[in-house]
Design an enzyme around this catalytic site. Structure first.
Site, PDB file in Angstrom:
ATOM      1  N   HIS A 204       0.847  -1.195   0.000  1.00 12.00           N
ATOM      2  CA  HIS A 204       0.000   0.000   0.000  1.00 12.00           C
ATOM      3  C   HIS A 204       0.883   1.247   0.000  1.00 12.00           C
ATOM      4  O   HIS A 204       0.653   2.190  -0.772  1.00 12.00           O
ATOM      5  CB  HIS A 204      -0.908   0.017   1.234  1.00 12.00           C
ATOM      6  CG  HIS A 204      -2.213  -0.682   1.054  1.00 12.00           C
ATOM      7  ND1 HIS A 204      -2.306  -2.044   0.934  1.00 12.00           N
ATOM      8  CD2 HIS A 204      -3.490  -0.205   0.973  1.00 12.00           C
ATOM      9  CE1 HIS A 204      -3.585  -2.386   0.808  1.00 12.00           C
ATOM     10  NE2 HIS A 204      -4.317  -1.293   0.819  1.00 12.00           N
ATOM     11  N   HIS A 251       0.144  -3.464   9.175  1.00 11.40           N
ATOM     12  CA  HIS A 251       1.586  -3.374   8.951  1.00 11.40           C
ATOM     13  C   HIS A 251       2.277  -2.734  10.141  1.00 11.40           C
ATOM     14  O   HIS A 251       1.673  -1.930  10.862  1.00 11.40           O
ATOM     15  CB  HIS A 251       1.899  -2.554   7.697  1.00 11.40           C
ATOM     16  CG  HIS A 251       1.670  -3.282   6.415  1.00 11.40           C
ATOM     17  ND1 HIS A 251       2.512  -4.277   5.967  1.00 11.40           N
ATOM     18  CD2 HIS A 251       0.684  -3.179   5.491  1.00 11.40           C
ATOM     19  CE1 HIS A 251       2.065  -4.740   4.810  1.00 11.40           C
ATOM     20  NE2 HIS A 251       0.947  -4.096   4.508  1.00 11.40           N
TER      21      HIS A 251
END
Length: 435
Positions: A204, A251
């Site tokens: 991302h 993350h």
């Protein structure tokens, strides 16, 4: 003269190495992610943190549709199928997600819901969830074509190319490094689809950095705008997407930082070659053949894991779209209809008149409807043909996850989307007097 002993590391170097290792572990730790979530007002109910105030949210596993084969997590747990699905040859990859999932699955098997969490700031919650969507398929299938239809196909071509390069490298690094995502608890996880994927690096963050700065660098030679304002916008979007991956618990800080740095490094390495590559992409007679063959090779040579992960399918989608767009741009160039603005660059930004906004909105809505509709049709047709060829049931989820089915059906679907976007859509807009 003092003799120097070989093979010994000086004490200062050892101290530096130890400090760096601790710092890296700190950045990769789950506690840092949980601290950031609490700072933003998001925390699990069982934390009993008095600073977390907000509505209670409970998330449960989805239930299969009536009449379909129940492949839900709860049902598979009850049937004792889970361990067989998560292991191969009796072992797991070194991925903390499976430890996390096992405890969750055991909870689900006893009909308990996932842990509840509280949202302390609705503004931050909505901001970060919206930012996280900037890395999903819906954003790509709407934003990138919108730039092609409403601004400049040249900019779309540049962004799609860099997006494919950056994402393929990032996805392969994930499955090669096999570094785990943050643990839950202490982290609250707001997404579940990619939880079986590895964490390092954050794709991302890579995609957001790549798309934002590719657009900035490419548009600076085509359009007149304050570069400082564009730079601020690119940095802001990249940071929002990166922070959203911490907020959603998907993350670690190290994943996000490395993702941004890798993307920045790839941009700097490839930037001097952009013009030369663009020329070859549009004029070389071998361009469409190379695009197709290279894309198929990259998809079929993608690293194998000992469990199913969405990375291979997502990578196939990205590479196929890029190949389709590359072939489409080459066709347009040969036909002499690129739909790009004529010389005199940099051009002033288009005037935002009522008519321009209406026609631009019409192009966007019609184009998005056509692409989404074609995706649905191609997915159904290609999946039926490939499943029939391999003589497997169409609704067999495990069979559809095999490479021999997943790669060709997704590749054929999304290369069609790339071709449709670049070749046919602008001609449709011209026919409807929308361009």
């Amino acid at each position: 003269m003092r003799s120097v002993k070989c093979g010994r590391t000086p004490p200062r170097v050892r101290q530096f190495n130890t400090a760096m290792l601790k710092f890296i572990n700190y950045l990769h730790g789950s506690e840092l992610v949980a601290s950031f979530q609490k700072l933003c007002g998001l925390c699990a109910v069982e934390d009993e943190d008095p600073t977390c105030q907000g509505p209670l949210v409970t998330r449960e596993y989805p239930v299969s549709e009536p009449g379909s084969k129940d492949t839900s997590i709860r049902k598979r747990c009850e049937n004792g199928q889970l361990n067989g699905e998560l292991t191969k040859s009796g072992r797991h990859d070194n991925n903390s997600n499976y430890k996390y999932k096992t405890s969750e699955y055991n909870g689900v098997a006893s009909r308990d819901p996932l842990p509840q969490y509280q949202v302390g700031s609705c503004l931050l919650h909505c901001l970060f969830l919206l930012s996280a969507e900037l890395g999903h398929e819906l954003f790509y299938i709407s934003f990138l074509p919108c730039i092609h239809w409403n601004l400049d196909p040249f900019l779309c071509r540049r962004m799609v190319t860099m997006w494919a390069i950056v994402m393929y490298i990032g996805q392969v690094m994930k499955d090669k490094l096999k570094m785990p995502r943050p643990l839950s608890p202490p982290v609250v996880k707001l997404e579940t689809r990619v939880n079986a994927e590895y964490g390092m690096p954050s794709t991302h963050a890579m995609a957001a950095t790549s798309i934002s700065f590719t657009f900035l660098l490419s548009a600076s030679t085509r359009l007149q705008f304050p570069f400082g304002a564009g730079l601020l916008l690119a940095v802001t979007l990249s940071m929002l997407v990166g922070l959203s991956r911490l907020y959603t618990g998907m993350h670690s800080a190290l994943d996000v930082i490395c993702g941004m740095l890798i993307s920045a490094a790839l941009l700097m390495l490839t930037y001097p070659l952009w013009d030369a590559f663009d020329h070859l992409q549009l004029t070389s007679p071998l361009s469409p053949i190379v695009a197709l063959v290279l894309a198929l090779f990259l998809c079929y040579s993608y690293p194998e894991l000992d469990h199913y992960s969405t990375t291979r399918g997502d990578t196939t989608i990205i590479v196929a779209v890029s190949a389709g767009c590359s072939m489409g741009y080459w066709v347009n160039k040969q036909l002499g209809q690129t739909y790009e603005p004529d010389g005199g660059f940099p051009l002033p930004l288009p005037a935002l008149t009522g008519l321009a906004l209406a026609r631009g909105s019409a192009r966007f809505l019609l184009g998005l409807a056509v692409l989404v509709g074609m995706r649905s049709v191609m997915k159904s047709v290609s999946l039926w043909l490939i499943c029939s060829w391999h003589k497997v049931p169409l609704h067999d989820l495990n069979a559809r996850r095999e490479k021999k089915i997943e790669v060709p059906y997704k590749f054929s679907t999304y290369i069609t989307i790339g071709l449709l976007n670049t070749i046919l859509m602008n001609r449709l807009f011209v026919a409807l007097n929308l361009l």
